[in-house]
Design a protein around this motif. Sequence first.
Motif, PDB file in Angstrom:
ATOM      1  N   ARG A 156       0.824  -1.220   0.000  1.00 59.56           N
ATOM      2  CA  ARG A 156       0.000   0.000   0.000  1.00 59.56           C
ATOM      3  C   ARG A 156       0.845   1.250   0.000  1.00 59.56           C
ATOM      4  O   ARG A 156       0.503   2.253  -0.602  1.00 59.56           O
ATOM      5  N   GLN A 157       1.981   1.166   0.714  1.00 62.50           N
ATOM      6  CA  GLN A 157       2.856   2.337   0.737  1.00 62.50           C
ATOM      7  C   GLN A 157       3.431   2.643  -0.640  1.00 62.50           C
ATOM      8  O   GLN A 157       3.635   3.792  -1.001  1.00 62.50           O
TER       9      GLN A 157
ATOM     10  N   GLN B 270       1.094   3.944  -4.943  1.00 65.66           N
ATOM     11  CA  GLN B 270       0.978   5.175  -5.743  1.00 65.66           C
ATOM     12  C   GLN B 270       2.196   5.339  -6.660  1.00 65.66           C
ATOM     13  O   GLN B 270       2.050   5.638  -7.847  1.00 65.66           O
ATOM     14  N   ALA B 271       3.382   5.127  -6.099  1.00 67.51           N
ATOM     15  CA  ALA B 271       4.590   5.261  -6.919  1.00 67.51           C
ATOM     16  C   ALA B 271       4.570   4.249  -8.063  1.00 67.51           C
ATOM     17  O   ALA B 271       4.995   4.542  -9.178  1.00 67.51           O
TER      18      ALA B 271
ATOM     19  N   ASP C 150       2.229   5.446 -10.708  1.00 66.82           N
ATOM     20  CA  ASP C 150       2.835   6.587 -11.407  1.00 66.82           C
ATOM     21  C   ASP C 150       4.117   6.214 -12.154  1.00 66.82           C
ATOM     22  O   ASP C 150       4.819   7.102 -12.634  1.00 66.82           O
ATOM     23  N   HIS C 151       4.430   4.956 -12.227  1.00 62.76           N
ATOM     24  CA  HIS C 151       5.658   4.485 -12.897  1.00 62.76           C
ATOM     25  C   HIS C 151       6.906   5.107 -12.300  1.00 62.76           C
ATOM     26  O   HIS C 151       7.836   5.468 -13.013  1.00 62.76           O
TER      27      HIS C 151
ATOM     28  N   ARG D 208      -7.347  -2.305  -4.659  1.00 62.35           N
ATOM     29  CA  ARG D 208      -6.831  -0.943  -4.464  1.00 62.35           C
ATOM     30  C   ARG D 208      -6.099  -0.438  -5.703  1.00 62.35           C
ATOM     31  O   ARG D 208      -6.207   0.707  -6.091  1.00 62.35           O
TER      32      ARG D 208
ATOM     33  N   THR E 256      -8.556   0.580  -8.287  1.00 68.76           N
ATOM     34  CA  THR E 256      -9.175   1.864  -7.943  1.00 68.76           C
ATOM     35  C   THR E 256      -8.249   3.025  -8.314  1.00 68.76           C
ATOM     36  O   THR E 256      -8.663   4.012  -8.923  1.00 68.76           O
ATOM     37  N   PHE E 257      -6.985   2.856  -7.939  1.00 68.17           N
ATOM     38  CA  PHE E 257      -5.994   3.887  -8.235  1.00 68.17           C
ATOM     39  C   PHE E 257      -5.912   4.163  -9.729  1.00 68.17           C
ATOM     40  O   PHE E 257      -5.928   5.294 -10.200  1.00 68.17           O
TER      41      PHE E 257
ATOM     42  N   GLN F   4      -8.087   3.439 -12.019  1.00 72.25           N
ATOM     43  CA  GLN F   4      -9.340   3.976 -12.526  1.00 72.25           C
ATOM     44  C   GLN F   4      -9.441   5.473 -12.223  1.00 72.25           C
ATOM     45  O   GLN F   4      -9.871   6.262 -13.059  1.00 72.25           O
ATOM     46  N   LEU F   5      -8.997   5.829 -11.023  1.00 69.43           N
ATOM     47  CA  LEU F   5      -9.043   7.249 -10.653  1.00 69.43           C
ATOM     48  C   LEU F   5      -8.140   8.060 -11.583  1.00 69.43           C
ATOM     49  O   LEU F   5      -8.528   9.115 -12.084  1.00 69.43           O
ATOM     50  N   ARG F   6      -6.947   7.560 -11.822  1.00 68.80           N
ATOM     51  CA  ARG F   6      -6.026   8.267 -12.734  1.00 68.80           C
ATOM     52  C   ARG F   6      -6.644   8.416 -14.116  1.00 68.80           C
ATOM     53  O   ARG F   6      -6.570   9.465 -14.741  1.00 68.80           O
ATOM     54  N   ALA F   7      -7.271   7.314 -14.581  1.00 71.05           N
ATOM     55  CA  ALA F   7      -7.871   7.356 -15.917  1.00 71.05           C
ATOM     56  C   ALA F   7      -9.011   8.371 -15.954  1.00 71.05           C
ATOM     57  O   ALA F   7      -9.157   9.144 -16.908  1.00 71.05           O
ATOM     58  N   THR F   8      -9.827   8.374 -14.883  1.00 74.04           N
ATOM     59  CA  THR F   8     -10.975   9.276 -14.837  1.00 74.04           C
ATOM     60  C   THR F   8     -10.518  10.734 -14.846  1.00 74.04           C
ATOM     61  O   THR F   8     -11.029  11.561 -15.604  1.00 74.04           O
ATOM     62  N   VAL F   9      -9.538  11.024 -13.995  1.00 72.72           N
ATOM     63  CA  VAL F   9      -9.047  12.411 -13.924  1.00 72.72           C
ATOM     64  C   VAL F   9      -8.377  12.788 -15.248  1.00 72.72           C
ATOM     65  O   VAL F   9      -8.625  13.848 -15.815  1.00 72.72           O
TER      66      VAL F   9
ATOM     67  N   TRP G 104     -12.747   5.017  -2.954  1.00 75.62           N
ATOM     68  CA  TRP G 104     -13.738   5.208  -4.003  1.00 75.62           C
ATOM     69  C   TRP G 104     -13.829   3.934  -4.794  1.00 75.62           C
ATOM     70  O   TRP G 104     -12.829   3.312  -5.114  1.00 75.62           O
TER      71      TRP G 104
ATOM     72  N   MET H 164     -17.018   7.485 -19.965  1.00 73.70           N
ATOM     73  CA  MET H 164     -17.361   8.562 -19.056  1.00 73.70           C
ATOM     74  C   MET H 164     -18.357   9.530 -19.676  1.00 73.70           C
ATOM     75  O   MET H 164     -18.208   9.929 -20.823  1.00 73.70           O
TER      76      MET H 164
ATOM     77  N   VAL I 171     -15.520  16.194 -12.637  1.00 73.24           N
ATOM     78  CA  VAL I 171     -14.119  15.966 -12.252  1.00 73.24           C
ATOM     79  C   VAL I 171     -13.291  17.220 -12.503  1.00 73.24           C
ATOM     80  O   VAL I 171     -12.456  17.609 -11.685  1.00 73.24           O
TER      81      VAL I 171
ATOM     82  N   ARG J 123       1.149  16.386 -12.759  1.00 70.26           N
ATOM     83  CA  ARG J 123       1.308  14.937 -12.895  1.00 70.26           C
ATOM     84  C   ARG J 123       0.372  14.380 -13.984  1.00 70.26           C
ATOM     85  O   ARG J 123       0.810  13.703 -14.903  1.00 70.26           O
TER      86      ARG J 123
ATOM     87  N   TYR K  32       7.929  12.827 -10.527  1.00 72.91           N
ATOM     88  CA  TYR K  32       7.954  13.375  -9.165  1.00 72.91           C
ATOM     89  C   TYR K  32       9.085  14.395  -9.025  1.00 72.91           C
ATOM     90  O   TYR K  32       8.933  15.442  -8.411  1.00 72.91           O
TER      91      TYR K  32
END
Lengths: 232, 175
Positions: free
Chosen positions: A7-8, A11-12, A15-16, A39, A42-43, A45-50, B97, B106, B114, B132, B139
């Motif tokens: 989990r730690q 994110q990295a 983000d590759h 998880r 989800t991560f 999917q969130l990146r794709a959505t944003v 989420w 979408m 969003v 990002r 980073y």
Amino acid sequence: MDCTRTRQLLQAYVDHELEVSPALELEEHLRRCDACRARYHTFRQLRATVGAAIAFTPAPDALRRRIAQRLHTQEIRARPWWARRAALVAVPAVLALVAATLVLVPKSDDSLRGSPVEKIVYHINEGTDPATALRNVANHLQLTPGLKAVVVAHNKGVDFLLMGARDDDGQLFEDQVAALKARGVDFRVCGNTLSRRHIDPTRVIPEAKLVPSGVAEIGRLQTKEGYAYMRL
Amino acid sequence: MTGDVKRRRFERLILPHLDAAYDLARWLMRDGAAAQEVVQEAYLRAFRYFDSFHGDEGRAWVLAIVRNTCFSALDREPPAGRFEEFDESLHCDGPEWVPGPESAAMTHETQTFVRDAVAALPEEFRETIVLRELHGLSYREIAAVTDAPIGTVMSRLARGRGMLAKALASRAKKE
Ligand SMILES: [Zn+2]
């Protein structure tokens, strides 16, 4: 690799930014662990959505043309609208030099911890040679890492903080001030002096900030903020 | 450097990042006309200080100047990033989420939602997310542009994403 570590690092990984070997260990864990895999999805999917929702806006052609034209005519010293604001409004500097320095020089985040910070207010008044004064401040900074320095200019001492002011060698004071400002030195100009001498506040370089009264500012820094006073 | 050589070098190394510069300024200023003014000023500033640029990371260099110019125009100090720690406890949970079925294709409404959610983020999270997700900076590059340690960049990304996930989750609940 266990769930906590996964989990730690997740994110990295998404983000590759993860090195190959922890990335491989993490992938191995994801194959075995449903919770971490959820998880991970989800991560992603969130990146794709944003990423799909926010769009990049290219610069208008007119802006591109204007900049190219100004570069050709070397018209690079005009002042922007926010620096032309009314008198006695604080005008924070554009820290172009800070940006330049910090991009190129990695800094230590911990260098200031543990020791009390030395705070000094330098007074530049009539009779002070600003070039010498700036050199002294620079030397002091060199010797005292973490020094908090404020320069307050007052009376004839304000002249070097006006646009286009140069030292005896023909160097712009503004560039020297910007360099010190980039190292954390604050410059403040006495508003009373400006109005008494009928100096238009918009002539003050944007690196310096206007305060209502230089004397009051020095007093305030000494009594309220614990600055030591030094006349240059 | 003579004026002409300097200008040509500037045109080659810095001018190509104008689109990125303008886009970042739009996200920070939240206004296209103001973004144009800021970018013009930032580029002229960058040209003045171009002698101090010794590297090949022109994009991060000029974006840092654009960012500082934005905060100058907004009459605010840029968000400081120096002493914020990388807080692992914030990273352990990931976004709360659960993506719904609609996110495969979408809807226009979701896109608008969003985009508004990103625009509403506090600026330190907004700029980090935009650099990002939109500009694809690493980073390390984001750390250089926003004058923050990498640990801070990572926690801002995690927290910013957490806020967006929360916004999406509460919207999904309402529907
Ligand atoms: Zn697991």
